[in-house]
Design a protein around this motif. Structure first.
Motif, short mmCIF file in Angstrom:
data_model
loop_
_atom_site.label_atom_id
_atom_site.label_comp_id
_atom_site.label_asym_id
_atom_site.label_seq_id
_atom_site.Cartn_x
_atom_site.Cartn_y
_atom_site.Cartn_z
N VAL A 1 -13.76 1.59 -7.65
CA VAL A 1 -14.65 2.72 -7.32
C VAL A 1 -13.95 3.55 -6.26
CG1 VAL A 1 -16.88 3.40 -6.39
CG2 VAL A 1 -16.70 1.37 -7.86
N LEU A 2 -13.81 4.86 -6.52
CA LEU A 2 -13.18 5.76 -5.57
C LEU A 2 -14.22 6.35 -4.62
CD1 LEU A 2 -10.67 7.69 -7.89
CD2 LEU A 2 -10.28 5.63 -6.53
N LEU A 3 -13.84 6.48 -3.37
CA LEU A 3 -14.68 7.05 -2.32
C LEU A 3 -16.06 6.41 -2.27
CD1 LEU A 3 -13.75 10.83 -2.77
CD2 LEU A 3 -12.80 9.19 -1.14
N PRO A 4 -16.12 5.09 -2.08
CA PRO A 4 -17.43 4.43 -2.01
C PRO A 4 -18.20 4.88 -0.77
CG PRO A 4 -15.69 2.93 -1.31
CD PRO A 4 -15.01 4.17 -1.86
N ARG A 5 -19.51 4.94 -0.90
CA ARG A 5 -20.34 5.39 0.23
C ARG A 5 -20.38 4.33 1.34
NH1 ARG A 5 -23.16 9.96 -0.34
NH2 ARG A 5 -23.33 10.88 -2.43
N ASP A 6 -20.33 3.06 0.94
CA ASP A 6 -20.37 1.99 1.94
C ASP A 6 -18.94 1.54 2.24
OD1 ASP A 6 -20.92 -0.08 3.61
OD2 ASP A 6 -21.78 -1.40 2.07
N PRO A 7 -18.42 1.83 3.44
CA PRO A 7 -17.04 1.45 3.74
C PRO A 7 -16.86 -0.04 4.02
CG PRO A 7 -18.06 2.46 5.66
CD PRO A 7 -19.07 2.54 4.54
N ALA A 8 -17.97 -0.80 4.09
CA ALA A 8 -17.87 -2.21 4.48
C ALA A 8 -17.03 -3.01 3.48
CB ALA A 8 -19.27 -2.81 4.60
N GLY A 9 -17.17 -2.72 2.21
CA GLY A 9 -16.44 -3.50 1.21
C GLY A 9 -15.18 -2.84 0.71
N ALA A 10 -14.67 -1.86 1.43
CA ALA A 10 -13.49 -1.11 0.97
C ALA A 10 -12.24 -1.99 1.02
CB ALA A 10 -13.29 0.13 1.83
N ASP A 11 -11.36 -1.79 0.06
CA ASP A 11 -10.07 -2.47 0.10
C ASP A 11 -8.93 -1.51 0.41
OD1 ASP A 11 -9.86 -1.10 -2.31
OD2 ASP A 11 -10.26 -2.87 -3.52
N LEU A 12 -9.25 -0.22 0.58
CA LEU A 12 -8.26 0.78 0.96
C LEU A 12 -8.98 1.84 1.77
CD1 LEU A 12 -5.21 1.04 0.27
CD2 LEU A 12 -5.83 2.74 -1.43
N VAL A 13 -8.41 2.22 2.92
CA VAL A 13 -9.06 3.20 3.79
C VAL A 13 -8.05 4.24 4.25
CG1 VAL A 13 -10.80 1.57 4.61
CG2 VAL A 13 -8.65 1.84 5.87
N LEU A 14 -8.59 5.38 4.69
CA LEU A 14 -7.78 6.40 5.35
C LEU A 14 -8.03 6.23 6.85
CD1 LEU A 14 -5.92 8.87 4.86
CD2 LEU A 14 -7.95 10.30 5.07
N ALA A 15 -6.94 5.99 7.59
CA ALA A 15 -7.07 5.70 9.03
C ALA A 15 -6.36 6.77 9.84
CB ALA A 15 -6.50 4.32 9.34
N MET A 16 -6.65 6.77 11.13
CA MET A 16 -6.09 7.76 12.04
C MET A 16 -5.22 7.07 13.09
SD MET A 16 -8.12 10.42 14.53
CE MET A 16 -8.90 11.23 13.14
N ALA A 17 -4.09 7.67 13.37
CA ALA A 17 -3.21 7.17 14.44
C ALA A 17 -2.99 8.31 15.43
CB ALA A 17 -1.88 6.70 13.87
N VAL B 1 0.86 -1.19 0.00
CA VAL B 1 0.00 0.00 0.00
C VAL B 1 0.89 1.24 0.00
CG1 VAL B 1 -1.70 1.31 1.33
CG2 VAL B 1 -1.87 -1.18 1.20
N ALA B 2 0.54 2.23 -0.81
CA ALA B 2 1.35 3.43 -0.90
C ALA B 2 1.52 4.06 0.48
CB ALA B 2 0.70 4.45 -1.84
N PRO B 3 2.77 4.34 0.90
CA PRO B 3 3.01 4.85 2.25
C PRO B 3 2.69 6.34 2.37
CG PRO B 3 5.08 4.69 1.07
CD PRO B 3 4.02 4.16 0.14
N VAL B 4 1.43 6.68 2.14
CA VAL B 4 1.00 8.08 2.23
C VAL B 4 0.55 8.37 3.66
CG1 VAL B 4 -0.63 9.80 1.40
CG2 VAL B 4 0.29 8.09 -0.19
N HIS B 5 1.06 9.44 4.22
CA HIS B 5 0.61 9.85 5.53
C HIS B 5 0.57 11.37 5.60
CE1 HIS B 5 5.03 9.68 5.84
NE2 HIS B 5 4.90 10.70 6.66
N VAL B 6 -0.35 11.86 6.40
CA VAL B 6 -0.55 13.30 6.55
C VAL B 6 -0.58 13.61 8.04
CG1 VAL B 6 -2.07 15.26 6.13
CG2 VAL B 6 -1.84 13.46 4.41
N ARG B 7 0.28 14.50 8.47
CA ARG B 7 0.32 14.87 9.89
C ARG B 7 -0.39 16.21 10.08
NH1 ARG B 7 5.38 12.35 9.14
NH2 ARG B 7 5.69 10.59 10.55
N ARG B 8 -1.38 16.20 10.92
CA ARG B 8 -2.11 17.40 11.29
C ARG B 8 -1.97 17.60 12.80
NH1 ARG B 8 -1.41 19.52 7.43
NH2 ARG B 8 -2.90 21.17 7.91
N PRO B 9 -2.26 18.77 13.32
CA PRO B 9 -2.13 18.99 14.78
C PRO B 9 -2.92 17.96 15.57
CG PRO B 9 -2.47 21.08 13.64
CD PRO B 9 -2.64 20.01 12.61
#
Length: 553
Positions: free
Chosen positions: A181-197, A143-151
């Motif tokens: 499909v990009l930005l699907p409304r139903d996250p249940a079947g997603a194969d890629l997500v944006l997560a928070m740490a 998975v592409a190692p994309v990360h975004v740091r916010r306050p």
């Protein structure tokens, strides 16, 4: 008469083409393009775009900027390959229009951050830094190692199976009916997500830079894995065979003298070695076997000293060449071959090296931008045409795990990819191609694993910067891209007084946070009311970003 609020782009390279296309088609803006000729490079394609005015100029100087009406421009983008040239041109543009917003393409981000103080209003963007992680991830099948740091928050792209559901911010993609499909409304079947740490819990490991052993430790590890590696590097095969033959004769001579003269083996070895190095004294009383042995050893002595001398000389020369060239001559395996040491290739080999992945680099010339970096990192560099089989063999592509082809010539890239696949049908091929439709057909026809376009990944960020909108992250998904951006809500805009659901209804956009001063509301409810002065943090497609920018302005 000056055109108030128009945009100016300087360049005729692929990034300039994509940037102008983004501005005129998605944002419906008028653009003036300064380029050397409308008939060279991407000039013809740029000239065919609507709402584009062409200014031909051999140099980016004050005269060219006057003809482009920079004095009345809203923003000017400098997207050439030369960092210093871009800075010089930007300084001239600022003299003509002190209020203009400047967008500068820079390879050296350290220099870019340092020169911001030279300009009143400036954005510095590196397309290479944006695109390199996508190529690295594609080469390693990750998975592409994309990360975004916010306050107070760190966002990263992940497989949904790797993060708990309560950490998921939004679904990024899913496969439905054989298509992505990009930005699907139903996250249940997603194969890629944006997560928070948060903090330094277990999920931050996705963002950590791996511990890379030092140069000596890497060398020691290679020696343990293959103890004869250094011998193969320092000595030629023919010389080694001759030396082995001579040593075999010495062992045979020792055995004969032990048997015939009834000597202990160490005395026999002593007599044999001295006879071979110094020659034997004739002894007519000796047996026939001893006479033959002494004769053979005397003949061996003629060759032994030159062979030893040659071995020492060759070892010294080869060792110095290995150090000077930053490469070893023995085959490698399980490594990544990177073709092209330009801006993107330089970033890719650095990222792979940082992750501890063995790399071999190829470029047509030994003076490419990344060649010196490669040698300083002890990365082997092969100088030659990557479309030729012998060049790829020199890089051991037949035993490589991945071939990443990153030159700026689509034809050369395709030739190298096809040749590499012929030499190693199992190699993972990652290809840089400009044309999206051509890339899709190439993937299907030649079984190319992944193709990417640097300009496609970077152009939306440059376009948003020209409109004073900040793109804080780009997420490659197949050959498309999702953008994470901060969008201010302007007074009396379509969104002012609306809700988060209003923004989602625009299509191709998801609001992941609403900022009001220092307060940030993450994963806001669809009923959350938006007002002027707030900022939306959104994930959007390229078209979706254009729509949300228009709706918030």
């Amino acid at each position: 008469m000056p055109i108030a609020g128009h945009l100016v782009v300087c360049g005729d390279e692929p990034l300039a083409h994509r940037l102008v296309e983004e501005l005129v088609t998605r944002y419906r803006r008028h653009v003036t393009v300064i380029l050397p000729s409308r008939r060279r490079n991407h000039g013809p394609q740029i000239a065919r775009l609507p709402n584009v005015r062409i200014v031909e100029a051999d140099r980016l100087d004050v005269e060219a900027f006057r003809r482009a009406r920079v004095a009345g421009a809203e923003s000017v983008a400098f997207v050439g390959q030369d960092d210093v040239g871009n800075i010089h041109a930007a300084l001239q543009a600022q003299e003509l229009n002190p209020r203009v917003h400047l967008v500068i393409r820079m390879f050296n981000l350290s220099l870019g951050l340092g020169i911001r103080n030279l300009f009143r209003d400036c954005s510095v963007i590196s397309d290479a830094a944006m695109a390199a992680p996508a190529f690295v991830a594609a080469a390693l099948g990750e998975v592409a190692p994309v990360h975004v740091r916010r306050p107070g928050r760190t966002l990263f792209v992940a497989d949904p199976a790797d993060v708990p559901p309560d950490r998921v911010i939004c679904a990024l993609s899913s496969h439905e009916g054989g298509r992505t499909v990009l930005l699907p409304r139903d996250p249940a079947g997603a194969d890629l997500v944006l997560a928070m740490a948060e903090g330094r819990d277990g999920y931050v490991e996705h963002l950590a830079t791996p511990d890379v052993p030092g140069r000596f430790r890497r060398w020691l590890r290679r020696q343990r894995a293959n103890p004869f590696r250094a011998v193969r590097v320092l000595f030629a095969r023919k010389l080694a065979l001759v030396a082995v033959g001579l040593v075999a004769v010495l062992f045979v001579g020792t055995g004969i003298l032990t048997s015939v003269n009834h000597l202990p083996w160490y005395d026999a070895a002593y007599v044999t070695l001295l006879t071979a190095l110094g020659g034997a004294e004739p002894d007519t009383a000796a047996s026939t076997v001893v006479k033959i042995t002494q004769t053979v050893l005397t003949v061996v002595s003629i060759a032994l000293i030159p062979v030893l001398t040659g071995a020492v000389v060759e070892a010294v020369v080869n060792a110095r060449l290995a150090i000077a060239l930053g490469r070893l001559r023995e085959p490698m395996s399980g490594h990544v071959v990177v073709v092209g040491l330009g801006n993107v290739g330089t970033r890719v080999i650095r990222d792979l090296h940082t992750r501890g992945v063995p790399v071999v680099a190829i470029d047509r010339v030994g003076t490419a931008r990344g060649a010196q970096l490669a040698r300083s990192l002890d990365i082997p560099v092969v100088v030659g045409d990557a479309s030729r089989a012998e060049t790829l063999r020199a890089a051991s592509v037949q035993s490589a795990r991945a071939l990443v082809v990153l030159s700026t010539d689509d034809v050369v890239n395709l030739e190298a990819a096809i040749t590499g696949r012929e030499l190693n049908p199992a190699v993972r091929v990652v290809l840089r191609l400009f044309d999206g439709d051509f890339a899709d057909r190439v993937e299907r026809a030649f079984s190319i694993d992944v193709s990417r376009s640097v300009s496609y990944l970077a152009a939306p960020s440059f376009a948003a910067a020209m409109l004073r909108r900040e793109v804080i992250g780009a997420i490659p998904v197949d050959r498309r891209v999702l953008l994470i951006a901060e969008i201010p809500v302007c007074r009396e805009s379509t969104v002012d007084g609306g809700t988060v659901a209003t923004v989602h209804d625009l299509g191709g956009v998801r609001v992941i946070a609403v900022k009001n001063g220092l307060h940030q509301q993450w994963s806001p409810a669809l009923s959350t009311v938006l007002s002027a002065g707030e900022e939306l943090v959104v994930v959007a497609t390229r078209d979706g970003l254009g729509r949300v920018v228009e709706a918030t302005t």
